[in-house]
Structures are given as C-alpha cells and as structure tokens.
Design a protein around this motif. Sequence first.
Motif, PDB file in Angstrom:
ATOM      1  N   UNK A 131     100.234  38.788  58.822  1.00  0.00           N
ATOM      2  CA  UNK A 131      99.327  37.201  58.609  1.00  0.00           C
ATOM      3  C   UNK A 131      98.340  37.376  57.415  1.00  0.00           C
ATOM      4  N   UNK A 132      97.303  36.821  57.578  1.00  0.00           N
ATOM      5  CA  UNK A 132      96.455  36.947  56.579  1.00  0.00           C
ATOM      6  C   UNK A 132      95.634  38.250  56.511  1.00  0.00           C
ATOM      7  N   UNK A 133      96.028  39.024  57.662  1.00  0.00           N
ATOM      8  CA  UNK A 133      95.266  40.676  57.615  1.00  0.00           C
ATOM      9  C   UNK A 133      95.793  41.320  56.327  1.00  0.00           C
ATOM     10  N   UNK A 134      96.948  41.067  55.749  1.00  0.00           N
ATOM     11  CA  UNK A 134      97.600  41.721  54.634  1.00  0.00           C
ATOM     12  C   UNK A 134      96.485  41.456  53.439  1.00  0.00           C
ATOM     13  N   UNK A 135      95.568  40.606  53.361  1.00  0.00           N
ATOM     14  CA  UNK A 135      94.624  40.297  52.317  1.00  0.00           C
ATOM     15  C   UNK A 135      93.358  40.775  52.454  1.00  0.00           C
ATOM     16  N   UNK A 136      92.979  42.004  51.775  1.00  0.00           N
ATOM     17  CA  UNK A 136      91.653  42.400  52.026  1.00  0.00           C
ATOM     18  C   UNK A 136      90.416  41.708  52.017  1.00  0.00           C
ATOM     19  N   UNK A 137      90.786  40.698  51.391  1.00  0.00           N
ATOM     20  CA  UNK A 137      89.643  39.550  51.036  1.00  0.00           C
ATOM     21  C   UNK A 137      89.424  38.849  52.639  1.00  0.00           C
ATOM     22  N   UNK A 138      90.605  38.581  53.057  1.00  0.00           N
ATOM     23  CA  UNK A 138      90.315  37.748  54.320  1.00  0.00           C
ATOM     24  C   UNK A 138      89.730  38.901  55.534  1.00  0.00           C
ATOM     25  N   UNK A 139      90.189  40.030  55.477  1.00  0.00           N
ATOM     26  CA  UNK A 139      89.969  41.141  56.265  1.00  0.00           C
ATOM     27  C   UNK A 139      88.234  41.153  56.517  1.00  0.00           C
ATOM     28  N   UNK A 140      87.897  41.428  55.253  1.00  0.00           N
ATOM     29  CA  UNK A 140      86.466  41.625  54.815  1.00  0.00           C
ATOM     30  C   UNK A 140      85.514  40.648  54.811  1.00  0.00           C
ATOM     31  N   UNK A 141      85.903  39.379  54.614  1.00  0.00           N
ATOM     32  CA  UNK A 141      84.887  38.183  54.544  1.00  0.00           C
ATOM     33  C   UNK A 141      85.205  36.982  55.564  1.00  0.00           C
ATOM     34  N   UNK A 142      86.454  36.809  55.840  1.00  0.00           N
ATOM     35  CA  UNK A 142      86.806  35.631  56.558  1.00  0.00           C
ATOM     36  C   UNK A 142      87.044  35.939  58.244  1.00  0.00           C
ATOM     37  N   UNK A 143      87.943  37.022  58.182  1.00  0.00           N
ATOM     38  CA  UNK A 143      88.482  37.272  59.617  1.00  0.00           C
ATOM     39  C   UNK A 143      87.297  37.171  60.805  1.00  0.00           C
ATOM     40  N   UNK A 144      87.469  36.409  61.855  1.00  0.00           N
ATOM     41  CA  UNK A 144      86.554  36.502  62.880  1.00  0.00           C
ATOM     42  C   UNK A 144      85.027  35.918  62.551  1.00  0.00           C
ATOM     43  N   UNK A 145      85.106  35.163  61.783  1.00  0.00           N
ATOM     44  CA  UNK A 145      83.756  34.380  61.540  1.00  0.00           C
ATOM     45  C   UNK A 145      84.066  33.245  61.462  1.00  0.00           C
ATOM     46  N   UNK A 146      82.877  32.227  61.520  1.00  0.00           N
ATOM     47  CA  UNK A 146      82.657  30.866  61.475  1.00  0.00           C
ATOM     48  C   UNK A 146      83.037  30.310  60.097  1.00  0.00           C
ATOM     49  N   UNK A 147      84.132  29.692  60.050  1.00  0.00           N
ATOM     50  CA  UNK A 147      84.535  29.193  58.554  1.00  0.00           C
ATOM     51  C   UNK A 147      84.233  27.755  58.502  1.00  0.00           C
ATOM     52  N   UNK A 148      83.583  27.186  59.439  1.00  0.00           N
ATOM     53  CA  UNK A 148      83.449  25.709  59.373  1.00  0.00           C
ATOM     54  C   UNK A 148      82.713  25.271  58.076  1.00  0.00           C
ATOM     55  N   UNK A 149      81.725  26.078  57.693  1.00  0.00           N
ATOM     56  CA  UNK A 149      80.903  25.596  56.377  1.00  0.00           C
ATOM     57  C   UNK A 149      81.782  25.588  55.339  1.00  0.00           C
ATOM     58  N   UNK A 150      82.732  26.249  55.060  1.00  0.00           N
ATOM     59  CA  UNK A 150      83.741  25.962  53.925  1.00  0.00           C
ATOM     60  C   UNK A 150      84.396  24.677  53.731  1.00  0.00           C
ATOM     61  N   UNK A 151      84.490  23.846  55.022  1.00  0.00           N
ATOM     62  CA  UNK A 151      85.177  22.467  54.795  1.00  0.00           C
ATOM     63  C   UNK A 151      84.244  21.422  55.317  1.00  0.00           C
TER      64      UNK A 151
END
Length: 133
Positions: free
Chosen positions: A108-128
């Motif tokens: 899934x998105x885990x193949x993107x290092x940027x996703x793993x390092x900055x987005x995964x398992x974080x509250x992303x609601x501020x992005x939208x």
Amino acid sequence: MKAVLLIPIVACFVVKVRSKIFSRWVCLAYFTSGFNTAAVTHNSDGSSEYGIFQINSRLWCSDHHSQTKDLCDLSCRGMGPCQKTDLLTDEIIDDILCLKRAVVGLEGLESWMAWRDHCHDRDLSHWVVACNL
C-alpha cells in the motif's frame, strides 16, 4: 421516515471517509514532491519517480529509458503531441488513478518512504481542514 433520518447520517460518514482519503494523498504529495507536479527524481537503480506523488517507473509508468511493467499504462513524461497521458502535467487525475492502483498492493502506501516517515499513524486532519470536507 427512518430512511429520511438515515440519509444525513450516512452522508456524514461518506464525507468523513473522503476527508481521510484526501488527507492521506495531500500529506503524501507534500512530502514526496512538495506539491510539484513536474518533480522528477532519478534513482541509483536506473528507475525514476515522477509527478506529484513520485510514481516509480520500474512498475507503474513508461519513461522510455528504463525497464518497466507500465502497470498504469501511461507515460511518466510526455514525449510529443500525440503522447498518452503523463505524470508531469498539472492535470493530476491520471496520477491519482495510478496511485490508487499502486496502493492496492501488499505494501500500500508503505512503499513510499515519505508516507512511512511523515504521514503513517499520524493525525492528518490538518491537511484538509480548509477544504470544508
């Protein structure tokens, strides 16, 4: 009468799910390309990553200089006026469709290092939050 009450409740859940999906994509786009639709990154293995989501040429698109499976059936970069869609334009619907295809795999998105390092398992609601979703 119950159906009338159910419709707004279901609509709220749909909006919440869409917001979650959008926030994931926005976070990924920011940390992979800085929202740059023309971003190209060349890798040591000969492949390159293209566009706002940095989609790799090894599997997903054809860049005419590295081996590819071209699983999204599109060009990584345009090569002329009759070229099929590509990942380096401001029109990102083809990027989104390819990303959706790429993330249904095992990693899934885990193949993107940027996703793993900055987005995964974080509250992303501020992005939208400003999108009123």
